[in-house]
Design an enzyme around this catalytic site. Structure first.
Site, short mmCIF file in Angstrom:
data_model
loop_
_atom_site.label_atom_id
_atom_site.label_comp_id
_atom_site.label_asym_id
_atom_site.label_seq_id
_atom_site.Cartn_x
_atom_site.Cartn_y
_atom_site.Cartn_z
N GLU A 264 -17.38 -58.17 -19.69
CA GLU A 264 -18.25 -59.25 -19.57
C GLU A 264 -17.88 -60.43 -20.16
OE1 GLU A 264 -22.65 -58.01 -19.17
OE2 GLU A 264 -22.55 -58.84 -21.51
N GLU B 50 -15.60 -62.05 -17.93
CA GLU B 50 -16.37 -62.69 -16.79
C GLU B 50 -16.84 -63.99 -17.20
OE1 GLU B 50 -19.67 -60.35 -15.54
OE2 GLU B 50 -20.14 -61.72 -13.79
N CYS C 117 -27.08 -55.35 -19.01
CA CYS C 117 -27.08 -53.85 -19.43
C CYS C 117 -28.62 -53.14 -19.27
CB CYS C 117 -26.73 -53.71 -20.88
SG CYS C 117 -25.32 -54.69 -21.50
N SER D 80 -24.47 -60.88 -14.75
CA SER D 80 -23.24 -60.23 -14.84
C SER D 80 -23.04 -59.41 -13.83
CB SER D 80 -22.80 -60.07 -16.37
OG SER D 80 -21.88 -58.96 -16.31
N LYS E 80 -33.38 -45.99 -17.47
CA LYS E 80 -32.11 -45.49 -17.11
C LYS E 80 -32.14 -44.20 -16.23
CE LYS E 80 -29.52 -48.10 -19.85
NZ LYS E 80 -28.35 -48.75 -19.20
N GLU F 175 -32.14 -46.01 -13.12
CA GLU F 175 -30.72 -46.63 -12.74
C GLU F 175 -29.73 -45.63 -12.39
OE1 GLU F 175 -28.29 -47.85 -16.28
OE2 GLU F 175 -27.83 -49.57 -15.41
N GLU G 251 -26.05 -47.86 -5.91
CA GLU G 251 -24.80 -48.80 -6.13
C GLU G 251 -24.17 -47.72 -7.23
OE1 GLU G 251 -27.85 -49.70 -6.78
OE2 GLU G 251 -28.16 -51.68 -5.78
N CYS H 121 -33.34 -52.27 -27.39
CA CYS H 121 -33.15 -50.56 -26.87
C CYS H 121 -33.93 -49.76 -28.12
CB CYS H 121 -31.79 -50.10 -26.54
SG CYS H 121 -31.12 -51.31 -25.39
#
Lengths: 595, 162
Positions: A279, A282, A306, A326, A365, A368, A373, A522
């Protein structure tokens, strides 16, 4: 201006505007509450905090009654006690009695109230129209038969997150907490952050349990089951075993996971460090394109990626800003993709036999890891996600005496990490970790800040800003000479929305923005032990920074296991293999069934 | 959010009118109830796509709109029939046998209170007191008041409305 009143014959002085409940708390007098959620909402609907106020016609809910000069309050009078008990009894008449088979057994606010109030008999029979249990999403289960209509979930969903999935519907006896305009959560716009499940006082909203799936994998001799733990787990897991918030239990957690039967105990921190490398590069690439190459198509600010709840939020609410996110996958997903390629290859294990389990502070999560993907390895990269709460239950199921465990250490190579990875756990942490590395990459010098901390982005303020000027840059980065990078950090989606609005309108000129979906980041995730107040958030954050400062390595680019990973496998940051395994893209979406 | 205005057909004009009405209202959630009244006047009922339209236009979560629609009895998510049969269940009508009239109506129409017949000919609802207690028990069909109704008279009254 101070107000003087009397509570249970004790004189109390509080600031103007304080409630009777706050006045009582300031004196050390405990009034039971249920619907009241400190700093979030006080609908005054549960009537569990009723008190007697001299001169008042009826009993008053202390959580929404303002303290006033000369007020005489009685919290323990017979009338007040009986009324509070009756409120709880009436709630129980609308609540199933199968406590022994409830996910909240032993940690249920209603159970505790019934116990505290000495409810020893059932005076009112159970009567409630049955609502089917909603299991429609990968992350959350809603059992409205158990709902006590306290509306805490609505408070966090509407006000803290600004998403507004949950709202009361119908009327009187038929009232339930609904999602969107349909019957199932999957049909509503919901980011699956699970903050509702983190504040629910009973077993009405909870994480979808994956414990049996994980036991199944561990019991299967043909499977090689590895586990990763998110940075935020170590500062909260102890609470499942009665430890004070802010007790770091990294070593015991590792030993417990090994005892549960995981072949390797790894760390999401490893891929948090990797995220900083990817990142960070990037970000620098985007800056170069914008500042040196004059490429008008490059999108700034760059948003961090994230937090899967945040990604969901962008896909639903700000699809036009998706190019600003990102392309880095989250550390959880980078870990999964590498575990079934790099690690499997290194160990000579067929990736089809590798099972990746994540321990996450997060319900999103779970969603996710099921995304289309997230199959870069050729398999589902992460197989199962357990929340911190589920791991606590699993350790108990195994009969492990957590508190007596000795400290263990994570396995290499995917268990090695730096302090920069630890602080991914809290708001401001990803930004700080990125700045530690980016500054050093650009200037060749260590970040000149006290103990490497970027103080302006720390703390629980909803939206934080900082500036960083690059000076004496290395040759490759001369275009950044004298450039002041503006960064912002937001946590809680209502704060994230403010940033999005400012970016969309062109009002903000940030270069880099960190967003964490949950308040506090988190460490305050929807899958963390209950109940996460601001005091708890601060305690957990303190523990995380202590963990960071105690490390020999505190910058992601110093992690030798990451250097090795690039040397042996990935090549270079943002290289071909990174692109295949570690990066992805997102698109606008509508609610749809996910299972 | 899905945008029902893109749907073809006569709905478009109604959505356009509703959209214009919403534009003219004060911003913020306070305007929700008057807007829902207008929407129900226009469409006859409040299906989910109309609620989604209102929510999107007002910048409110659809769940909040749905919550209000399901809270107030006045709002309905069922399409209305061509004729609305309103049975008075006020005290006077009640003691003079309104409940029997309700039973006769539900039997005759084959629907429950609050529902609409499959052919959309009648919707059946109740109210408290039309202020015609001297004629109890009373029913209203659209704007027509029918007094001293008995279960036996029900079929003949309904037959007047196509």
């Amino acid at each position: 201006m101070a107000i003087k009143l009397t509570i249970d014959n004790q004189p109390v002085s509080v600031a103007d505007g304080a409630t009777v409940l706050e006045a009582a708390q300031a004196t050390g007098i405990k009034i039971p509450t249920l619907c009241h959620l400190d700093g979030v909402s006080s609908p005054g609907s549960c009537r569990v905090c009723l008190v007697e106020i001299e001169g008042a016609r009826t009993l008053q809910p202390s959580c929404v009654t303002a303290a006033s000069e000369g007020m005489v309050v009685k919290t323990t009078s017979k009338t007040a006690r009986q009324a509070r008990k009756l409120s709880v009894e009436l709630m129980l008449a609308n609540h199933p009695w199968d406590c022994n088979a409830c996910v909240r057994n032993g940690e249920c606010d209603l159970q505790k109230l019934a116990q505290d109030m000495g409810i020893a008999e059932v005076r009112f029979p159970y009567v409630k129209p049955a609502t089917p249990i909603d299991q429609s999403t990968d992350a959350l289960v809603r059992d409205m038969d158990k709902c006590v209509l306290c509306r805490r979930c609505i408070g966090v969903c509407q006000d803290v997150q600004g998403v507004g999935t949950l709202a009361p519907r119908n009327r009187g006896f038929d009232t339930i907490v609904g999602s969107g305009a349909g019957d199932n959560l999957c049909d509503a716009i919901c980011v699956q952050c699970g903050q509702c499940s983190a504040v629910c006082p009973v077993g009405a909203i909870y994480e979808k349990d994956s414990i049996e799936d994980v036991w199944g994998a561990l019991d299967d001799p043909s499977k090689h089951v590895v586990v990763q733990t998110a940075p935020a787990i170590r500062a909260a897991l102890g609470e499942c075993f009665g430890l004070e918030p802010g007790t770091c239990v990294t070593g015991k957690m590792v030993t417990a996971l090994r005892r549960l039967g995981f072949a390797k105990v790894f760390d999401t921190n490893f891929t948090a460090d990797l995220t900083i490398i990817e990142e960070g590069h990037e970000f620098l690439t985007r800056l170069k394109k914008a500042l040196a190459d004059g490429d008008a198509s490059v999108k700034l600010p760059m948003f961090t990626s994230c937090s899967p709840g945040w990604i969901n939020y962008m896909e639903y609410f700000y699809p036009n800003l998706i190019p600003n996110i990102s392309t880095c996958k989250s550390p959880q997903q980078m870990f999964g993709a590498l575990a079934k390629t790099y690690y499997a290859e290194k160990q000579g294990i067929d990736p089809k036999d590798v099972v990746v389990v994540s321990i996450m502070p997060c319900t999103a999560k779970k969603f996710e890891c099921e995304r289309d993907e997230m199959n870069a390895s050729g398999f589902q990269d992460v197989d199962y996600v357990l929340t911190t709460r589920e791991l606590g239950r699993m350790i108990k199921q195994a009969g492990i005496d957590f508190l007596s465990l000795s400290d263990g250490e994570q396995d290499s190579p995917m268990g090695m990490s730096t302090g920069a990875a630890d602080i991914f756990a809290n708001t401001g942490g990803v930004m700080e970790a990125a700045i530690r590395t980016v500054y050093e990459v650009v200037t060749g010098r260590e970040l000149p800040m006290d103990r490497l901390h970027v103080a302006p982005v720390q703390g629980l303020q909803g939206l934080k800003e900082a500036e960083l000027t690059f000076q004496n840059c290395l040759d490759d980065w001369k275009f950044l000479e004298g450039v002041t990078a503006k960064v912002a950090v937001a946590h809680g989606l209502a704060n994230a929305r403010k940033v999005c609005e400012m970016v969309a309108s062109g009002e903000a000129d940030y270069h880099f923005v960190e967003v964490m979906c949950c308040p506090g980041g988190c460490i305050g995730g929807g899958g963390q032990p209950r109940l996460t107040s601001n005091d708890v958030r601060n305690a957990r954050i303190k523990a995380i920074y202590a963990e960071d400062e105690g490390r020999p390595m505190r910058k992601s680019h110093e992690n030798p296991a990451i250097t090795q990973l690039y040397k042996d496998f990935l090549g270079q940051p943002l290289g071909h293999k990174s692109h295949e395994l570690l990066h992805t893209g997102y698109a606008a979406k509508q609610p749809a069934a996910t299972s | 959010m899905s945008n029902p205005t893109t749907e073809a057909g006569c709905g478009n004009a109604l959505f356009a009118e509703l959209g214009e009405f919403i534009e003219g209202q004060s911003k913020g959630r306070d305007a929700l109830i008057p807007i829902l009244h207008k929407a129900q006047d226009l469409f006859g009922f409040l299906p989910v796509d109309v609620q989604e339209f209102v929510a999107a236009k007002m910048g409110l979560p659809v769940g909040e709109v749905y919550g209000v629609v399901t809270f107030y009895h006045y709002f309905t998510m069922q399409p209305r029939g061509r004729h609305t049969v309103n049975v008075c269940l006020g005290t006077a009508c009640y003691v003079r046998g309104a409940q029997k009239v309700v039973e006769a109506l539900t039997e005759e129409l084959g629907v429950k209170m609050g529902e609409t017949t499959p052919d959309r000919r009648f919707s059946l609802t109740t109210q408290r007191c039309f202020g015609a207690c001297g004629l109890a028990p009373v029913i209203m069909v659209n704007d027509d008041v029918h007094g001293r109704v008995t279960p036996k008279k029900v079929a003949a009254i309904l037959a007047r409305y196509e």
